[in-house]
Write a protein that holds these residues in place. Structure first.
Motif, PDB file in Angstrom:
ATOM      1  N   VAL A 100       5.867  -1.757 -26.646  1.00 42.93           N
ATOM      2  CA  VAL A 100       4.590  -2.388 -26.335  1.00 42.93           C
ATOM      3  C   VAL A 100       4.428  -3.576 -27.283  1.00 42.93           C
ATOM      4  CG1 VAL A 100       2.093  -2.132 -26.268  1.00 42.93           C
ATOM      5  CG2 VAL A 100       3.568  -0.260 -25.508  1.00 42.93           C
ATOM      6  N   VAL A 101       4.486  -4.771 -26.728  1.00 42.20           N
ATOM      7  CA  VAL A 101       4.275  -5.994 -27.495  1.00 42.20           C
ATOM      8  C   VAL A 101       2.773  -6.193 -27.616  1.00 42.20           C
ATOM      9  CG1 VAL A 101       4.671  -8.481 -27.586  1.00 42.20           C
ATOM     10  CG2 VAL A 101       6.421  -6.965 -26.596  1.00 42.20           C
ATOM     11  N   ALA A 102       2.255  -6.121 -28.839  1.00 43.57           N
ATOM     12  CA  ALA A 102       0.811  -6.185 -29.065  1.00 43.57           C
ATOM     13  C   ALA A 102       0.475  -7.440 -29.863  1.00 43.57           C
ATOM     14  CB  ALA A 102       0.341  -4.942 -29.815  1.00 43.57           C
ATOM     15  N   ASP A 103      -0.435  -8.251 -29.324  1.00 39.54           N
ATOM     16  CA  ASP A 103      -0.746  -9.517 -29.983  1.00 39.54           C
ATOM     17  C   ASP A 103      -2.015 -10.079 -29.366  1.00 39.54           C
ATOM     18  OD1 ASP A 103      -0.438 -12.246 -31.192  1.00 39.54           O
ATOM     19  OD2 ASP A 103       1.590 -11.553 -31.591  1.00 39.54           O
ATOM     20  N   ILE A 104      -2.575 -11.101 -30.033  1.00 40.30           N
ATOM     21  CA  ILE A 104      -3.703 -11.825 -29.454  1.00 40.30           C
ATOM     22  C   ILE A 104      -3.235 -13.021 -28.630  1.00 40.30           C
ATOM     23  CG2 ILE A 104      -5.343 -11.118 -31.229  1.00 40.30           C
ATOM     24  CD1 ILE A 104      -4.965 -13.858 -32.554  1.00 40.30           C
ATOM     25  N   ARG A 105      -1.937 -13.343 -28.724  1.00 40.33           N
ATOM     26  CA  ARG A 105      -1.376 -14.475 -27.973  1.00 40.33           C
ATOM     27  C   ARG A 105      -0.869 -13.934 -26.636  1.00 40.33           C
ATOM     28  NH1 ARG A 105       2.443 -16.308 -32.844  1.00 40.33           N
ATOM     29  NH2 ARG A 105       2.472 -14.030 -33.005  1.00 40.33           N
ATOM     30  N   ASP A 106      -1.744 -13.987 -25.644  1.00 34.08           N
ATOM     31  CA  ASP A 106      -1.480 -13.309 -24.380  1.00 34.08           C
ATOM     32  C   ASP A 106      -0.274 -13.879 -23.639  1.00 34.08           C
ATOM     33  OD1 ASP A 106      -3.710 -11.819 -24.983  1.00 34.08           O
ATOM     34  OD2 ASP A 106      -5.027 -12.851 -23.568  1.00 34.08           O
ATOM     35  N   ALA A 107      -0.212 -15.194 -23.498  1.00 29.58           N
ATOM     36  CA  ALA A 107       0.865 -15.790 -22.701  1.00 29.58           C
ATOM     37  C   ALA A 107       2.224 -15.517 -23.322  1.00 29.58           C
ATOM     38  CB  ALA A 107       0.633 -17.294 -22.550  1.00 29.58           C
ATOM     39  N   GLU A 108       2.327 -15.730 -24.646  1.00 27.73           N
ATOM     40  CA  GLU A 108       3.614 -15.517 -25.316  1.00 27.73           C
ATOM     41  C   GLU A 108       4.018 -14.050 -25.297  1.00 27.73           C
ATOM     42  OE1 GLU A 108       1.007 -17.088 -26.479  1.00 27.73           O
ATOM     43  OE2 GLU A 108       1.535 -18.904 -27.608  1.00 27.73           O
ATOM     44  N   GLY A 109       3.040 -13.161 -25.502  1.00 24.07           N
ATOM     45  CA  GLY A 109       3.345 -11.737 -25.502  1.00 24.07           C
ATOM     46  C   GLY A 109       3.769 -11.229 -24.143  1.00 24.07           C
ATOM     47  N   ALA A 110       3.063 -11.661 -23.102  1.00 22.90           N
ATOM     48  CA  ALA A 110       3.418 -11.230 -21.750  1.00 22.90           C
ATOM     49  C   ALA A 110       4.787 -11.761 -21.352  1.00 22.90           C
ATOM     50  CB  ALA A 110       2.356 -11.708 -20.760  1.00 22.90           C
ATOM     51  N   ASP A 111       5.101 -12.981 -21.775  1.00 20.85           N
ATOM     52  CA  ASP A 111       6.410 -13.554 -21.468  1.00 20.85           C
ATOM     53  C   ASP A 111       7.520 -12.762 -22.149  1.00 20.85           C
ATOM     54  OD1 ASP A 111       8.167 -15.823 -20.484  1.00 20.85           O
ATOM     55  OD2 ASP A 111       8.512 -15.962 -22.651  1.00 20.85           O
ATOM     56  N   LEU A 112       7.318 -12.391 -23.411  1.00 19.91           N
ATOM     57  CA  LEU A 112       8.337 -11.608 -24.108  1.00 19.91           C
ATOM     58  C   LEU A 112       8.542 -10.259 -23.431  1.00 19.91           C
ATOM     59  CD1 LEU A 112      10.296 -11.055 -26.420  1.00 19.91           C
ATOM     60  CD2 LEU A 112       8.337 -10.256 -27.772  1.00 19.91           C
ATOM     61  N   ALA A 113       7.454  -9.572 -23.101  1.00 22.04           N
ATOM     62  CA  ALA A 113       7.569  -8.270 -22.445  1.00 22.04           C
ATOM     63  C   ALA A 113       8.345  -8.387 -21.128  1.00 22.04           C
ATOM     64  CB  ALA A 113       6.192  -7.671 -22.207  1.00 22.04           C
TER      65      ALA A 113
END
Length: 249
Positions: A34-47
């Motif tokens: 689970v990639v957890a962060d406040i940077r939504d676009a970057e986190g969703a892209d990594l996942a």
């Protein structure tokens, strides 16, 4: 077969820098990350790039509500958490006289309180998993002093102590807790420093996020007799000043 097949990991600060490297390393060994962060676009892209059972969740580590939601959603969708990597961190440069109280509190809230909230929220899940590992990303600044980063140093020294306390408290539940202490690592946080910054180190270069990630992976998979410990990646700084050799000797 990966060493972490069937394991579930939450990685805070996963959308960049060391956090991204840790998320990749755990996923490569089979963990559901689970990639957890406040940077939504970057986190969703990594996942999405990690594939498999990887997920992204928006997480402000200073928010108890965010932590409770992230933990509940993770356990509902993937199963009990067995690895927590508290990587999220910030820094504010400048002498004490120039730093505002609000800035000081913000650094401590993210780096120290955020890790505490994470351990508090996920410990019940780790117990349900039958045990697991918590890795807290401290810093070389949690072992020695640097000027003009008082809030950062205070948070990282505090995280070191919190790690030891949690290790003692959670050991009966088969939960290990360790801290990692990187020195100069080439991330966005050190973007303003050139190579001269590391010239005096025994290993005269910046470390790479992947090197830190491999240490985290070692703690999770192989350091099974270690808890409450500090694992250091500092280019040799703590070994002492470089030797002075007389060419005539």
């Amino acid at each position: 077969m990966g060493r972490l097949d069937e394991q579930v990991a939450i990685v805070t600060g996963g959308a960049g820098g060391i956090g991204t490297a840790v998320a990749r390393a755990l996923a490569a060994e089979g963990a559901a990350v689970v990639v957890a962060d406040i940077r939504d676009a970057e986190g969703a892209d990594l996942a999405a790039r990690l594939g498999g059972r990887a997920r992204f969740t928006h997480l402000d580590v200073t928010s108890e509500d965010d932590w409770q939601r992230a933990q509940a959603e993770t356990e509902r969708d993937l199963g009990p958490v067995s690895v927590l990597a508290n990587i999220a961190g910030i820094i504010d440069w400048g002498p004490m006289g120039e730093q505002s109280p609000e800035s000081f509190r913000r650094v401590v809230d993210v780096n120290l309180t955020g890790a505490w909230l994470g351990m508090r929220a996920t410990a019940p899940s780790l117990r349900r998993a039958g045990g697991g590992v918590i890795v807290n990303m401290s810093s070389l600044s949690g072992l020695m002093a640097y000027a003009a980063i008082g809030a950062y140093a205070a948070s990282k020294w505090g995280l070191r102590g919190l790690t030891k306390s949690a290790a003692l408290e959670l050991a009966p539940d088969r939960i290990r807790v360790c801290s990692v202490h990187p020195g100069a690592i080439r991330t966005p946080m050190t973007a303003g420093f050139d190579d001269a910054y590391t010239a005096g180190q025994p290993i005269p270069r910046f470390g790479q996020p992947d090197e830190v990630a491999r240490m985290v992976l070692f703690i999770v998979t192989d350091a099974t007799y270690s808890t409450g410990c500090e694992f250091v990646l500092d280019g040799g700084i703590l070994a002492g000043p470089p030797a002075v050799l007389d060419p005539d000797d």
